[in-house]
Design a protein around this motif. Structure first.
Motif, PDB file in Angstrom:
ATOM      1  N   ARG A   1     -21.355   7.603  19.798  1.00  0.00           N
ATOM      2  CA  ARG A   1     -20.633   6.351  19.526  1.00  0.00           C
ATOM      3  C   ARG A   1     -19.777   6.511  18.271  1.00  0.00           C
ATOM      4  O   ARG A   1     -20.180   7.186  17.321  1.00  0.00           O
ATOM      5  N   CYS A   2     -18.639   5.833  18.265  1.00  0.00           N
ATOM      6  CA  CYS A   2     -17.746   5.871  17.107  1.00  0.00           C
ATOM      7  C   CYS A   2     -17.942   4.597  16.272  1.00  0.00           C
ATOM      8  O   CYS A   2     -18.057   3.503  16.843  1.00  0.00           O
ATOM      9  N   TYR A   3     -17.930   4.727  14.947  1.00  0.00           N
ATOM     10  CA  TYR A   3     -17.954   3.563  14.065  1.00  0.00           C
ATOM     11  C   TYR A   3     -16.929   3.770  12.949  1.00  0.00           C
ATOM     12  O   TYR A   3     -16.922   4.807  12.277  1.00  0.00           O
ATOM     13  N   SER A   4     -16.073   2.767  12.786  1.00  0.00           N
ATOM     14  CA  SER A   4     -14.983   2.876  11.810  1.00  0.00           C
ATOM     15  C   SER A   4     -15.512   2.771  10.393  1.00  0.00           C
ATOM     16  O   SER A   4     -16.490   2.061  10.139  1.00  0.00           O
TER      17      SER A   4
ATOM     18  N   THR B   1     -20.039  -0.097   9.535  1.00  0.00           N
ATOM     19  CA  THR B   1     -20.697  -1.369   9.802  1.00  0.00           C
ATOM     20  C   THR B   1     -20.850  -1.527  11.303  1.00  0.00           C
ATOM     21  O   THR B   1     -19.875  -1.398  12.046  1.00  0.00           O
TER      22      THR B   1
ATOM     23  N   LYS C   1     -22.166  -3.741  14.549  1.00  0.00           N
ATOM     24  CA  LYS C   1     -22.535  -5.076  15.035  1.00  0.00           C
ATOM     25  C   LYS C   1     -23.256  -4.941  16.369  1.00  0.00           C
ATOM     26  O   LYS C   1     -22.824  -4.176  17.234  1.00  0.00           O
TER      27      LYS C   1
ATOM     28  N   ASP D   1     -24.697  -7.124  23.005  1.00  0.00           N
ATOM     29  CA  ASP D   1     -25.760  -7.560  23.910  1.00  0.00           C
ATOM     30  C   ASP D   1     -26.220  -6.393  24.761  1.00  0.00           C
ATOM     31  O   ASP D   1     -25.419  -5.801  25.483  1.00  0.00           O
TER      32      ASP D   1
ATOM     33  N   GLY E   1     -26.698  -3.546  24.044  1.00  0.00           N
ATOM     34  CA  GLY E   1     -26.104  -2.269  23.646  1.00  0.00           C
ATOM     35  C   GLY E   1     -27.192  -1.366  23.084  1.00  0.00           C
ATOM     36  O   GLY E   1     -28.050  -1.817  22.322  1.00  0.00           O
ATOM     37  N   ARG E   2     -27.151  -0.102  23.430  1.00  0.00           N
ATOM     38  CA  ARG E   2     -28.251   0.786  23.048  1.00  0.00           C
ATOM     39  C   ARG E   2     -28.134   1.265  21.606  1.00  0.00           C
ATOM     40  O   ARG E   2     -29.032   1.079  20.805  1.00  0.00           O
ATOM     41  N   VAL E   3     -27.014   1.866  21.261  1.00  0.00           N
ATOM     42  CA  VAL E   3     -26.906   2.426  19.911  1.00  0.00           C
ATOM     43  C   VAL E   3     -26.810   1.323  18.857  1.00  0.00           C
ATOM     44  O   VAL E   3     -27.469   1.364  17.819  1.00  0.00           O
ATOM     45  N   SER E   4     -25.989   0.305  19.122  1.00  0.00           N
ATOM     46  CA  SER E   4     -25.775  -0.720  18.094  1.00  0.00           C
ATOM     47  C   SER E   4     -27.083  -1.438  17.750  1.00  0.00           C
ATOM     48  O   SER E   4     -27.343  -1.747  16.582  1.00  0.00           O
TER      49      SER E   4
ATOM     50  N   THR F   1     -13.770  -3.842  10.709  1.00  0.00           N
ATOM     51  CA  THR F   1     -14.139  -2.661   9.914  1.00  0.00           C
ATOM     52  C   THR F   1     -12.945  -1.780   9.523  1.00  0.00           C
ATOM     53  O   THR F   1     -12.729  -1.560   8.329  1.00  0.00           O
TER      54      THR F   1
ATOM     55  N   ARG G   1      -9.169   0.359  20.152  1.00  0.00           N
ATOM     56  CA  ARG G   1     -10.072  -0.256  21.139  1.00  0.00           C
ATOM     57  C   ARG G   1     -11.496   0.193  20.859  1.00  0.00           C
ATOM     58  O   ARG G   1     -11.774   1.388  20.825  1.00  0.00           O
ATOM     59  N   PHE G   2     -12.381  -0.783  20.682  1.00  0.00           N
ATOM     60  CA  PHE G   2     -13.790  -0.490  20.418  1.00  0.00           C
ATOM     61  C   PHE G   2     -14.531  -0.441  21.743  1.00  0.00           C
ATOM     62  O   PHE G   2     -15.063  -1.441  22.196  1.00  0.00           O
TER      63      PHE G   2
ATOM     64  N   SER H   1     -17.399   1.720  24.317  1.00  0.00           N
ATOM     65  CA  SER H   1     -18.333   2.831  24.492  1.00  0.00           C
ATOM     66  C   SER H   1     -17.850   3.662  25.659  1.00  0.00           C
ATOM     67  O   SER H   1     -17.324   3.121  26.628  1.00  0.00           O
TER      68      SER H   1
HETATM   69  C1  LIG Z   1     -12.772   4.233  17.654  1.00  0.00           C
HETATM   70  C2  LIG Z   1     -13.931   3.249  17.732  1.00  0.00           C
HETATM   71  C3  LIG Z   1     -14.385   2.645  16.578  1.00  0.00           C
HETATM   72  C4  LIG Z   1     -15.441   1.725  16.643  1.00  0.00           C
HETATM   73  N1  LIG Z   1     -15.867   1.129  15.491  1.00  0.00           N
HETATM   74  C5  LIG Z   1     -16.877   0.224  15.546  1.00  0.00           C
HETATM   75  C6  LIG Z   1     -17.338  -0.422  14.338  1.00  0.00           C
HETATM   76  O1  LIG Z   1     -16.841  -0.170  13.246  1.00  0.00           O
HETATM   77  N2  LIG Z   1     -18.348  -1.303  14.444  1.00  0.00           N
HETATM   78  C7  LIG Z   1     -18.944  -1.603  15.661  1.00  0.00           C
HETATM   79  O2  LIG Z   1     -19.888  -2.401  15.669  1.00  0.00           O
HETATM   80  N3  LIG Z   1     -18.510  -1.009  16.805  1.00  0.00           N
HETATM   81  C8  LIG Z   1     -17.511  -0.102  16.778  1.00  0.00           C
HETATM   82  N4  LIG Z   1     -17.100   0.525  17.923  1.00  0.00           N
HETATM   83  C9  LIG Z   1     -17.831   0.261  19.178  1.00  0.00           C
HETATM   84  C10 LIG Z   1     -19.046   1.212  19.263  1.00  0.00           C
HETATM   85  O3  LIG Z   1     -18.608   2.567  19.326  1.00  0.00           O
HETATM   86  C11 LIG Z   1     -19.918   0.969  20.504  1.00  0.00           C
HETATM   87  O4  LIG Z   1     -19.080   0.932  21.636  1.00  0.00           O
HETATM   88  C12 LIG Z   1     -20.725  -0.318  20.369  1.00  0.00           C
HETATM   89  O5  LIG Z   1     -21.550  -0.274  19.228  1.00  0.00           O
HETATM   90  C13 LIG Z   1     -21.599  -0.519  21.610  1.00  0.00           C
HETATM   91  O6  LIG Z   1     -22.420   0.606  21.759  1.00  0.00           O
HETATM   92  P1  LIG Z   1     -23.915   0.447  22.292  1.00  0.00           P
HETATM   93  O7  LIG Z   1     -24.466   1.807  22.527  1.00  0.00           O
HETATM   94  O8  LIG Z   1     -24.681  -0.473  21.433  1.00  0.00           O
HETATM   95  O9  LIG Z   1     -23.668  -0.300  23.644  1.00  0.00           O
HETATM   96  P2  LIG Z   1     -23.785   0.336  25.154  1.00  0.00           P
HETATM   97  O10 LIG Z   1     -25.186   0.745  25.396  1.00  0.00           O
HETATM   98  O11 LIG Z   1     -22.722   1.298  25.321  1.00  0.00           O
HETATM   99  O12 LIG Z   1     -23.536  -0.973  25.924  1.00  0.00           O
HETATM  100  C14 LIG Z   1     -22.246  -1.533  25.989  1.00  0.00           C
HETATM  101  C15 LIG Z   1     -22.268  -2.500  27.125  1.00  0.00           C
HETATM  102  O13 LIG Z   1     -22.649  -1.799  28.304  1.00  0.00           O
HETATM  103  C16 LIG Z   1     -23.846  -2.361  28.855  1.00  0.00           C
HETATM  104  N5  LIG Z   1     -24.833  -1.273  29.147  1.00  0.00           N
HETATM  105  C17 LIG Z   1     -26.087  -1.163  28.656  1.00  0.00           C
HETATM  106  N6  LIG Z   1     -26.722  -0.106  29.192  1.00  0.00           N
HETATM  107  C18 LIG Z   1     -25.877   0.488  30.028  1.00  0.00           C
HETATM  108  C19 LIG Z   1     -25.946   1.646  30.857  1.00  0.00           C
HETATM  109  N7  LIG Z   1     -27.064   2.364  30.998  1.00  0.00           N
HETATM  110  N8  LIG Z   1     -24.848   1.990  31.531  1.00  0.00           N
HETATM  111  C20 LIG Z   1     -23.734   1.270  31.437  1.00  0.00           C
HETATM  112  N9  LIG Z   1     -23.602   0.161  30.692  1.00  0.00           N
HETATM  113  C21 LIG Z   1     -24.660  -0.230  29.989  1.00  0.00           C
HETATM  114  C22 LIG Z   1     -24.412  -3.289  27.812  1.00  0.00           C
HETATM  115  O14 LIG Z   1     -24.894  -4.433  28.463  1.00  0.00           O
HETATM  116  C23 LIG Z   1     -23.268  -3.616  26.925  1.00  0.00           C
HETATM  117  O15 LIG Z   1     -22.648  -4.808  27.296  1.00  0.00           O
HETATM  118  C24 LIG Z   1     -16.043   1.429  17.887  1.00  0.00           C
HETATM  119  C25 LIG Z   1     -15.581   2.062  19.047  1.00  0.00           C
HETATM  120  C26 LIG Z   1     -14.543   2.969  18.972  1.00  0.00           C
HETATM  121  C27 LIG Z   1     -14.066   3.662  20.247  1.00  0.00           C
END
Ligand SMILES: Cc1cc2nc3c(=O)[nH]c(=O)nc-3n(C[C@H](O)[C@H](O)[C@H](O)COP(=O)(O)OP(=O)(O)OC[C@H]3O[C@@H](n4cnc5c(N)ncnc54)[C@H](O)[C@@H]3O)c2cc1C
Length: 350
Positions: free
Chosen positions: A64-67, A81, A83, A86, A88-91, A134, A240-241, A243
């Motif tokens: 995952r990318c975080y700015s 930072t 956030k 819902d 979301g796994r990594v966040s 961010t 674009r933020f 995953s």
């Molecule tokens: C360049 C860039 C910079 C970013 N900077 C920031 C930042 O500064 N701060 C920030 O908070 N975020 C940032 N993001 C977003 C961040 O990278 C993640 O996308 C975000 O934290 C969600 O990741 P996650 O693993 O928590 O969610 P995921 O697990 O990827 O879930 C995302 C969505 O998919 C659904 N999902 C859950 N499990 C699965 C599965 N098995 N298969 C498919 N879908 C599923 C979830 O319900 C959820 O709605 C940035 C992204 C990019 C590309």
């Protein structure tokens, strides 16, 4: 929190210790990363760039990318930072389980959503929603410190409790009342930002640099407003933020049957033979074959999908800063852009 301590600090992933965790709101926290002296130059960054993290969640390795929300000019720390999303796994793992002392696998800074300069007086107009603040706050702090440019921010959030960096933004406005204006939009008070609101915010200032970062629908509104106002496309910068989709594509393709190029992919220590169709990237072919290599932007700027060529020849169709010459010289390629020219073996980092 599963932390892989076995990964050496020689890239593309580096082991960085979390020096501090700051609770920003009920659903967002900042991590201050300890960048040791020997990695200071590797982790030098521009305002607006991001770091790429690799984490194990429920036995699966996710990237995952975080700015960076800190400014490379006014702050010595590296702060990201995160956030909660819902389900979301990594966040959620970051918010629930990362603590002072946790060691994380982090790639060096990347990204092109940066403060464009040193354009003397051009105003800067920024749209940010939720965690999209961010990179935007990093750009604001850096522009205030290094230019004389006026800055205006429209910052949308669900409610007042969700505003990340509220106090920091207030302090910046107080310190630069003639140069920085911040307009908050709260969904529970003002409704979602629509095109009319975004246009009102921009007003007559179309000769400006525009930065947009936030949830998809919010960014669509900002982009549509700027298009209607006739803002020059080359002055609009968007992050674009999202995953990466972690589901293997598993689609049938004629590539295998039509004499593609064989590639051995070593991922997590396991070798798999795949076939790359004509012009197909190694990343695409690997995913099509059901493998789950790391990737994020697929546009050659994040570096997540890097692998090392062990045998054969791979040509990259594009490199937008995701990999540097030193890494290329050591045989690394961006697999999202890497097309094999001969039978090839590539190895993703452990
Ligand atoms: C360049 C860039 C910079 C970013 N900077 C920031 C930042 O500064 N701060 C920030 O908070 N975020 C940032 N993001 C977003 C961040 O990278 C993640 O996308 C975000 O934290 C969600 O990741 P996650 O693993 O928590 O969610 P995921 O697990 O990827 O879930 C995302 C969505 O998919 C659904 N999902 C859950 N499990 C699965 C599965 N098995 N298969 C498919 N879908 C599923 C979830 O319900 C959820 O709605 C940035 C992204 C990019 C590309």
């Amino acid at each position: 929190m599963t932390v892989d301590q076995s990964i050496p600090s020689e890239g593309p992933y580096y082991s960085l210790r979390v020096a501090d965790v700051i609770r920003e709101t009920a659903d967002a926290c900042s991590l201050i990363l300890d960048v040791p002296d020997e990695l200071k130059s590797t982790f030098r960054y521009e305002a607006g760039q991001f770091l790429t993290f690799r984490m194990s969640v429920a036995g699966k390795r996710l990237v995952r990318c975080y700015s960076l929300a800190s400014s490379p000019v006014t702050e010595s720390v590296h702060k990201v930072t995160v956030k909660r999303v819902d389900e979301g796994r990594v966040s959620n793992q970051v918010n629930d389980a990362v603590e002072v002392g946790t060691v994380l696998d982090v790639m060096k800074p990347a990204g092109v959503f940066c403060l464009q300069g040193p354009a003397a007086e051009t105003p800067v107009v920024l749209f940010s929603g939720g965690s999209g603040i961010t990179p935007v706050i990093s750009i604001i702090k850096t522009a205030l410190a290094t230019t004389q440019r006026p800055l205006r921010l429209l910052y949308a959030n669900r409610d007042s409790g969700s505003i990340i960096f509220r106090a920091e933004l207030d302090a910046l406005v107080a310190a630069h009342p003639d140069r920085l204006q911040v307009e908050h939009s709260l969904d529970d008070r003002d409704g979602f930002v629509d095109i009319a609101r975004a246009k009102r915010f921009v007003g007559a200032t179309t000769d400006a640099d525009f930065y947009i970062c936030g949830p998809g629908p919010f960014m669509d509104v900002a982009e549509a407003a700027l298009a209607e106002l006739g803002a020059p496309a080359q002055q609009i910068f968007i992050e674009r933020f999202e995953s990466p989709d972690d589901l293997p594509l598993g689609e049938a393709t004629p590539a295998d049957a039509e004499g593609g190029i064989p590639v051995t992919v070593v991922l997590d220590g396991k070798s798999t033979e795949i076939i790359c169709g004509p012009g197909e990237s190694i990343l695409q072919a690997a995913r099509r074959a059901g493998l789950e290599p790391p990737f994020a932007c697929e546009e050659a700027y994040c570096g997540c999908c890097m692998a090392q060529v062990k045998e054969g020849e791979v040509e990259m169709t594009m490199n937008d800063g995701g990999i540097d010459q030193g890494q290329i010289d050591q045989g690394w390629v961006l697999t999202c852009q890497g097309v094999p020219k001969t039978a090839t073996k590539v190895e993703y980092p452990d």
